[in-house]
Design a protein around this motif. Structure first.
Motif, short mmCIF file in Angstrom:
data_model
loop_
_atom_site.label_atom_id
_atom_site.label_comp_id
_atom_site.label_asym_id
_atom_site.label_seq_id
_atom_site.Cartn_x
_atom_site.Cartn_y
_atom_site.Cartn_z
N ASN A 53 -1.16 0.60 -2.75
CA ASN A 53 -1.37 -0.80 -3.14
C ASN A 53 -1.06 -1.02 -4.61
O ASN A 53 -0.67 -2.12 -5.02
N ASP A 57 0.82 -4.05 -6.76
CA ASP A 57 0.18 -4.75 -7.89
C ASP A 57 1.01 -4.62 -9.16
O ASP A 57 1.22 -5.60 -9.88
N HIS A 79 -2.56 -10.20 -8.92
CA HIS A 79 -2.21 -8.77 -9.02
C HIS A 79 -2.70 -8.18 -10.34
O HIS A 79 -3.04 -7.00 -10.40
N SER A 82 -6.29 -7.28 -9.88
CA SER A 82 -6.38 -6.00 -9.17
C SER A 82 -6.09 -4.83 -10.11
O SER A 82 -6.77 -3.80 -10.08
N LEU A 83 -5.10 -4.98 -10.98
CA LEU A 83 -4.81 -3.92 -11.97
C LEU A 83 -6.00 -3.70 -12.88
O LEU A 83 -6.32 -2.58 -13.26
N SER A 96 -7.69 -2.96 -3.35
CA SER A 96 -6.90 -4.09 -3.83
C SER A 96 -6.92 -5.31 -2.90
O SER A 96 -7.11 -6.44 -3.36
N LEU A 100 -7.94 -9.16 -4.01
CA LEU A 100 -7.05 -10.32 -3.86
C LEU A 100 -7.73 -11.40 -3.02
O LEU A 100 -7.71 -12.59 -3.38
#
Ligand SMILES: [Zn+2]
Length: 180
Positions: A53, A57, A79, A82-83, A96, A100
């Protein structure tokens, strides 16, 4: 020999080919092809990799559009959240999709964000041709860290969105949970 071109968004030097790209991810076709090849390679060789994933991202966050399309603004922003969860909160990249979903459940509109200092030193090419699962995960995590760092002027806004989503407490791996 095929001519080469620098991807306008991430700077990767890739073959100058004709080919498909994503509707709102303005990469060079050769860069999109490298991303697609990496995804195919990891599905084949490292199907259970934690980092799968994180490849998505990192790629999406490194290829912002001009911000005029709502889907483009949304893609880069979510994204990046998520990082943030992975690089700063030590969440497993496997979470992830939950990050999202949580952001999108709460937020409909996303700001136009622009990098002040370029896309960072690492691109999708730095994660290509890994020798082993461990090598793959290490390379992808390095790339993800570089992409996250390239957006540093937005770190506070992204952290705030992650915190407000309420997903933070759910995504931390057991090793990092608070003892109480
Ligand atoms: Zn690119």
């Amino acid at each position: 020999m095929t001519a080469e071109v620098s991807c306008p968004q991430c700077g990767a030097v890739v073959p100058d080919i004709e080919g498909p790209t994503h509707a709102y991810v303005p990469s060079a076709p050769g860069c999109w092809a490298a991303f697609s090849a990496l995804r195919a390679d990891e599905m084949l060789r490292f199907p259970g990799s934690e980092a799968n994933n994180l490849v998505v991202d990192s790629y999406m966050a490194q290829h912002p559009g001009n911000g005029l399309d709502r889907r483009d603004r949304q893609s880069v922003f979510v994204h990046l959240v998520s990082l943030c969860a992975v690089t700063e909160r030590e969440a497993s990249p496997t979470r992830s999709p939950e990050v999202l979903r949580a952001i999108l459940a709460r937020q409909m509109e996303f700001p136009v964000i622009r990098r002040a200092r370029g896309p960072g030193d690492l691109t999708v090419l730095s994660a290509t041709d890994a020798m082993s699962l461990e090598d793959h995960d290490t390379r992808v995590r390095r790339w993800a860290g570089s992409v996250w760092e390239s957006w540093r002027e937005y770190h506070q806004a992204i952290r705030a969105a992650l915190d407000a989503s309420g997903v933070s407490a759910l995504i931390l791996s057991p090793d990092h949970e608070h003892p109480f």
